[in-house]
Motif scaffolding. Structure first.
Motif, mmCIF file in Angstrom:
data_model
loop_
_atom_site.group_PDB
_atom_site.id
_atom_site.type_symbol
_atom_site.label_atom_id
_atom_site.label_comp_id
_atom_site.label_asym_id
_atom_site.label_seq_id
_atom_site.Cartn_x
_atom_site.Cartn_y
_atom_site.Cartn_z
ATOM 1 N N SER A 1 13.313 -53.307 27.905
ATOM 2 C CA SER A 1 12.614 -54.413 26.999
ATOM 3 C C SER A 1 11.277 -54.127 26.666
ATOM 4 O O SER A 1 10.844 -54.740 25.733
ATOM 5 N N SER A 2 10.943 -53.124 27.347
ATOM 6 C CA SER A 2 9.142 -53.148 26.986
ATOM 7 C C SER A 2 8.913 -51.852 25.930
ATOM 8 O O SER A 2 9.743 -50.986 25.967
ATOM 9 N N THR A 3 7.989 -52.237 25.116
ATOM 10 C CA THR A 3 7.930 -51.289 23.991
ATOM 11 C C THR A 3 6.452 -50.917 24.047
ATOM 12 O O THR A 3 5.429 -51.755 24.364
ATOM 13 N N SER A 4 5.954 -49.695 23.532
ATOM 14 C CA SER A 4 4.498 -49.233 23.330
ATOM 15 C C SER A 4 4.511 -48.469 22.273
ATOM 16 O O SER A 4 5.378 -48.099 21.627
ATOM 17 N N SER A 5 3.385 -48.595 21.745
ATOM 18 C CA SER A 5 3.201 -47.957 20.307
ATOM 19 C C SER A 5 1.672 -47.211 20.330
ATOM 20 O O SER A 5 0.858 -47.793 21.056
ATOM 21 N N LYS B 1 17.541 -47.704 33.429
ATOM 22 C CA LYS B 1 16.940 -47.982 31.852
ATOM 23 C C LYS B 1 17.025 -46.621 31.240
ATOM 24 O O LYS B 1 16.329 -45.575 31.483
ATOM 25 N N SER B 2 17.256 -46.721 29.949
ATOM 26 C CA SER B 2 17.203 -45.854 29.019
ATOM 27 C C SER B 2 15.704 -45.697 28.148
ATOM 28 O O SER B 2 15.258 -46.677 28.135
ATOM 29 N N VAL B 3 15.231 -44.481 27.912
ATOM 30 C CA VAL B 3 14.042 -44.472 27.232
ATOM 31 C C VAL B 3 14.222 -43.929 25.800
ATOM 32 O O VAL B 3 15.061 -42.850 25.852
ATOM 33 N N SER B 4 13.599 -44.289 24.916
ATOM 34 C CA SER B 4 13.806 -43.784 23.536
ATOM 35 C C SER B 4 12.323 -43.891 22.883
ATOM 36 O O SER B 4 11.515 -44.530 23.228
ATOM 37 N N ALA B 5 12.288 -43.064 21.869
ATOM 38 C CA ALA B 5 11.017 -43.012 21.094
ATOM 39 C C ALA B 5 11.196 -42.566 19.534
ATOM 40 O O ALA B 5 12.321 -42.077 19.283
ATOM 41 N N THR B 6 10.588 -43.217 18.818
ATOM 42 C CA THR B 6 10.620 -42.898 17.332
ATOM 43 C C THR B 6 9.230 -42.303 16.748
ATOM 44 O O THR B 6 8.407 -42.903 17.433
#
Lengths: 631, 261
Positions: free
Chosen positions: B211-215, B236-241
């Motif tokens: 649920s954590s997001t970094s930008s 936990k899966s990790v994804s990035a855009t």
């Protein structure tokens, strides 16, 4: 100082019969007549012809409709100029003949450079680049090549290129282009000297090099950074040394040339398998031909050279190049019509379905060779009492045009295999055809020096030039690159030279620097080839089913486990374009039958497979890691 | 034995040129110098020495054919020598220099010895006639050849320019890879982005783990890359855009790693 042609060495009066005592005007003995003759004019005209082709390529890159016509115009001019010069001129300076023998390969190599000035464009080049990179990294030979294992076992090209890279610090691409360029020019020069030694006629020798330059793979394939490119000149050098050996009066000199022939044969053997077999075949013909020449023309040295070369071939193939048979067997399967692993072994050729005009040109040129080669062979046979064994051997070898014809018509992959075979078959064929054509267009010494009547056989000269142009057009039409990649342009799926762009180059390079070496990659054939060569990943076959389903099935999962697929590389363009060569995969069960691109779901399905990671994305190419899915 | 015959003069010249090339190539690290002095060591000098050793009086091959054999012999001896180097010290720059120099040295000794012998009466040979360029070139020839070179240069420039323009692709590469890459279940991973837009680009990178997001908003020049180390959490899966700052809604690259079990 340049002299007029009329005062040049009048070699044209000599009949073009093969002789053991060729009438030669020695280099450097022409005294005041020495000069370049009309070489500068021919060079300028041929440069202009290549410029036309360069403009055509530029137009093709921006999608201009006139590019194709301009390309053919440039090619016609390029071949017509030297042919007409050799057939119409009353007399030819040695410098003019040799100049043409040099200009032809230079001009054709320039066309390759115009096509792709700054990088390799053919998939096989990247395979050999991997072998070279490994040599440069480890400083040793014979390491595993993940893409083309046999490449590492025939390292001649990579050895000399690694020397150039090491000594000059030039890039692999630039060093590769220098080495292949030199090799390509050597082919023209050595063939010229070979024929000159055999017939003593610079005009015939130069015309033989022009005929050889009409070969279907001459302009591109035989100039690529692939092992055959370096091996062919050494095959020719071996033959040249054998001729000099036979012609030597002194035993010591003959022995020296025999040693040179064996050394050149050794370079051929360690450089390319098929070329070394071609050398063995030609030497065998020379050994056999010895039986039909006068006793004085026979000797023990030719069989000795043959036996030593055969020994080197067998020793290398069994002792070092152990992957050769595994590599060649599919080609033989394809040749014999059995189900090989080549993508085109059963259906259409890698060239795709040639357009009708291309087919007509190709068959017209083949027909001409089928007519001319036996004529030339017969002429050589008739003069066998005055010939040496190499002449007669090449005369017999010219009949290989019929073998090539059978391969072309009967084999499942005929166009491709025949094209490759012509690189070797054209050596004797160009020799005998040059004799035939030049003999019929030859100028008589009693003709006037000026006016139209100075051409003894004006019509035959026109005809000879026309024949040469048809040979060239047929070679290009049926040769390499195939019609869909003949001109450069935007990316096309399954189009060889047109299937290399920054997207797959960068992705494959990224894989080479970030992924563990030797992982099995599943993708369309061209992307997979890029990843196996530049990306150091294992090249797998028979993976088409993985991409022909829109959901990830149990069969897909089984295939992944069975083939040990570590990564799937999805190039979305296979869901946007039909394949130019007729196939996406190797082999492809639907080859030649694609009416529309694959469905998007065939690639997107990997996004939702549990355990699969999407580890790379450049907007066009996505790499999936299947490690988690295998558990 | 000490007569400085014409072939011997050439052999001395050959040895001197080789020595200069080898020394300069050994100490140089300047690109153009390496090319000028390194290329002859690979493609000309060893072959020239061999040809002069075998045929010092030019009885067998002359003129253009001699030049052809010279280049071919260089390539051949380097290929066969490369096989030898593989069995000894390896194909390093130093060993290539030694091989090339050694071939020239040995061939020069042989050539020197053979070049002192007078040609036999049965095969009288002339002293080698040196190649004189002016005998071949007139002003007209030079002018026409220069024009040909100009035409070819123009064609090369045209090809280079149109090829560069046509093959220029604009895209962004993104990757997310366990560290080390061979361990798919590693708890650390690398997120990377490389700008291949052909110009500077401001990119917005969003990372989501559970649920954590970094930008991050990064400015990358053409060809520059940015990396970030990620600590993966079990289950936990990790994804990035990746998106361009000018159009953050349009995702240009998307990567993810499956859940760690």
């Amino acid at each position: 100082m340049t002299v007029s042609v009329e005062s040049a060495a009048p070699e044209a009066e000599m009949p073009p019969v093969v002789s053991t005592e060729p009438v030669l005007v020695d280099d450097g003995n022409e005294g005041a007549r020495r000069g370049l003759g009309r070489v500068p004019e021919v060079a300028l005209a041929m440069a202009a012809a290549t410029f036309i082709v360069a403009v055509a390529f530029a137009g093709a890159r921006s999608g201009k409709s006139w590019a194709n016509d301009l390309f053919w115009l440039g090619q016609i001019v390029l071949y017509a100029i030297p042919a007409a010069f050799l057939l119409f001129r009353r007399s030819i300076l040695r410098a003019e003949a040799f100049g043409i023998a040099l200009l032809m390969p230079v001009a054709t190599f320039l066309i390759l450079a115009y096509y792709s000035p700054d990088q390799f464009r053919f998939i096989d080049e990247f395979q050999h680049a991997q072998t070279l990179q490994t040599i440069l990294a480890t400083h040793h030979l014979f390491h595993v090549n993940t893409s083309l294992p046999v490449s590492a076992q025939y390292p001649g090209l990579e050895i000399i290129t690694s020397a150039v890279v090491s000594l000059t610090h030039l890039s692999i691409t630039t060093s590769g282009m220098i080495v292949t360029g030199v090799a390509h020019v050597l082919v023209g020069a050595v063939l010229y000297f070979l024929v000159l030694e055999l017939v003593g006629r610079p005009r015939v020798a130069a015309f033989a090099t022009v005929i050889y330059a009409t070969g279907p793979h001459y302009q591109f394939f035989d100039s690529y950074f692939i092992y055959q490119t370096i091996a062919i000149p050494f095959l020719l050098l071996t033959l040249l040394a054998v001729v000099k050996m036979i012609k030597s009066d002194k035993a010591a000199v003959a022995n020296t040339w025999g040693a040179v022939a064996i050394a050149c044969g050794a370079v051929t053997v360690v450089s390319h398998h098929i070329t070394s077999y071609g050398l063995v075949a030609i030497l065998l013909l020379v050994v056999i031909a010895q039986l039909f020449v006068p006793r004085a023309g026979r000797g023990w040295r030719v069989p000795v050279v043959f036996i030593v070369v055969v020994g080197m071939v067998v020793g290398w193939d069994l002792g070092v190049a152990t992957a050769t048979w595994h590599y060649i067997r599919p080609i033989i399967d394809s040749l014999l019509g059995r189900g090989g692993v080549l993508p085109n072994s059963k259906r259409q050729s890698v060239s795709g379905k040639l357009p009708l005009p291309d087919t007509i040109w190709e068959y017209a040129s083949t027909l001409l060779l089928v007519v001319l080669a036996p004529l030339g062979a017969w002429q050589v046979w008739k003069g066998r009492r005055d010939e040496n064994a190499v002449s007669l051997g090449l005369g017999i070898g010219a009949l290989s045009i019929f073998i090539v014809l059978v391969v072309r018509v009967a084999s499942g992959d005929g166009g491709e295999l025949a094209g490759r075979a012509m690189s070797f078959a054209l050596i004797p064929i160009s020799f005998v055809c040059a004799i035939v054509i030049v003999a019929r267009a030859q100028t008589r010494p009693d003709r006037p020096k000026h006016g139209i009547r100075r051409f003894q056989n004006f019509g035959m000269a026109v005809l000879g030039t026309g024949v040469l142009v048809v040979l060239a057009l047929g070679g290009i039409a049926g040769g390499w690159p195939s019609y869909y990649a003949r001109l450069p342009g935007s990316y096309r799926v399954s189009a060889y030279e047109r299937s290399i762009d920054e997207h797959n180059l960068d992705a494959a390079t990224w894989a080479g620097s970030h992924l563990p070496r030797g992982g099995g990659v599943a993708s369309d054939d061209f992307t997979e080839s890029m990843f196996s060569s530049l990306g150091n990943q294992a090249y797998l076959r028979n993976l088409a089913p993985l991409f022909l389903t829109t959901t990830y099935t149990a069969g897909d999962r089984s295939l992944v486990k069975r083939q040990r697929i570590a990564f799937v590389v999805a190039d979305k363009r296979i869901t946007e374009q039909t394949p130019a060569a007729g196939f996406y995969f190797s082999p492809d069960p639907h080859q030649g039958n694609y009416k529309k691109p694959l469905a998007g779901a065939t690639l997107n399905k990997f996004n939702s497979v549990p355990g699969v990671s999407r580890i790379y994305d450049n907007g066009t190419i996505v790499i999936y890691d299947l490690a988690g899915a295998a558990k | 034995m000490t007569t400085l015959t014409s072939p011997r003069r050439f052999i001395v010249l050959l040895v001197a040129v080789t020595a200069v090339c080898a020394v300069v190539a050994a100490v140089s690290s300047v690109g153009a110098v390496d090319i000028v002095f390194g290329l002859p060591l690979a493609l000309f000098l060893p072959g020239a020495a061999l040809v002069w050793a075998i045929d010092p009086w030019a009885h067998q091959v002359k003129g253009a054919q001699r030049a052809t054999w010279t280049v071919a012999a260089s390539i051949g001896v380097m290929i066969l020598g490369g096989l030898l180097l593989n069995l000894t010290g390896g194909l390093t720059r130093a060993h290539w220099l030694i091989l090339s120099s050694a071939v020239v040295a040995v061939a020069a000794v042989v050539g020197w010895l053979r070049a002192g012998v007078e040609p036999s009466p049965e095969a009288p040979a002339q002293e080698h006639t040196p190649f004189r360029l002016l005998n071949y070139l007139s002003l007209r020839a030079v002018a026409i050849l220069a024009a040909a070179v100009l035409v070819v240069s123009g064609a090369l420039v045209l090809s280079q320019r149109t090829n560069t323009e046509a093959s220029r692709e604009q895209f962004v590469q993104a990757w997310m890879l366990p560290q080390p890459a061979s361990n798919a279940f590693s708890t650390t991973a690398q997120l990377g982005v490389k700008n291949e837009e052909g110009e500077d680009a401001v990119l917005v990178i969003q990372l989501k783990q559970g649920s954590s997001t970094s930008s991050w908003t990064v400015h990358l020049g053409d060809g520059q890359q940015w990396t970030h180390e990620i600590h993966r959490e079990v289950g936990k899966s990790v994804s990035a855009t990746v998106a361009k700052a000018s159009d953050p809604a349009s995702i240009v690259a998307r990567v993810n790693l499956a859940k760690l079990s």
